[in-house]
Write a protein that holds these residues in place. Sequence first.
Motif, PDB file in Angstrom:
ATOM      1  N   MET A   1       0.843  -1.161   0.000  1.00 24.39           N
ATOM      2  CA  MET A   1       0.000   0.000   0.000  1.00 24.39           C
ATOM      3  C   MET A   1       0.896   1.234   0.000  1.00 24.39           C
ATOM      4  O   MET A   1       1.886   1.296   0.718  1.00 24.39           O
ATOM      5  N   ALA A   5      -2.474   6.156  -0.336  1.00 25.19           N
ATOM      6  CA  ALA A   5      -3.650   5.342  -0.043  1.00 25.19           C
ATOM      7  C   ALA A   5      -3.870   5.213   1.457  1.00 25.19           C
ATOM      8  O   ALA A   5      -5.010   5.285   1.935  1.00 25.19           O
ATOM      9  N   ALA A   6      -2.802   5.065   2.213  1.00 23.95           N
ATOM     10  CA  ALA A   6      -2.924   4.932   3.666  1.00 23.95           C
ATOM     11  C   ALA A   6      -3.473   6.211   4.283  1.00 23.95           C
ATOM     12  O   ALA A   6      -4.354   6.152   5.163  1.00 23.95           O
ATOM     13  N   ARG A   9      -7.221   6.557   3.318  1.00 20.93           N
ATOM     14  CA  ARG A   9      -8.044   5.603   4.074  1.00 20.93           C
ATOM     15  C   ARG A   9      -8.172   6.036   5.526  1.00 20.93           C
ATOM     16  O   ARG A   9      -9.254   5.962   6.114  1.00 20.93           O
ATOM     17  N   GLY A  12     -10.575   8.959   5.768  1.00 20.59           N
ATOM     18  CA  GLY A  12     -11.952   8.498   5.591  1.00 20.59           C
ATOM     19  C   GLY A  12     -12.500   7.804   6.819  1.00 20.59           C
ATOM     20  O   GLY A  12     -13.632   8.060   7.242  1.00 20.59           O
ATOM     21  N   VAL A  13     -11.693   6.951   7.426  1.00 13.78           N
ATOM     22  CA  VAL A  13     -12.122   6.253   8.645  1.00 13.78           C
ATOM     23  C   VAL A  13     -12.344   7.253   9.774  1.00 13.78           C
ATOM     24  O   VAL A  13     -13.324   7.150  10.523  1.00 13.78           O
TER      25      VAL A  13
END
Length: 67
Positions: A1, A5-6, A9, A12-13
């Motif tokens: 990853m 992207a990390a 993400r 978003g979380v």
Amino acid sequence: MSLDAAVLRFAGVMVLLSVVLTTYVSPYFVWFTVFIGLNLLQSSFTRVCPAAMVFRAFGLKKGCAFE
């Protein structure tokens, strides 16, 4: 990853978590959502992201957004 992207993400979380906390725990958690938004906004201008620094320390490879 990749690092990009990390970070996306994670953001978003955190936004989803803050919405759930605001809905079910306390309306004051809306300030957590505001903090996340402001952090995303400042990182778009300064290209400095605390989450990216942490993920980079964990050894994630660089993407094209966070150098």
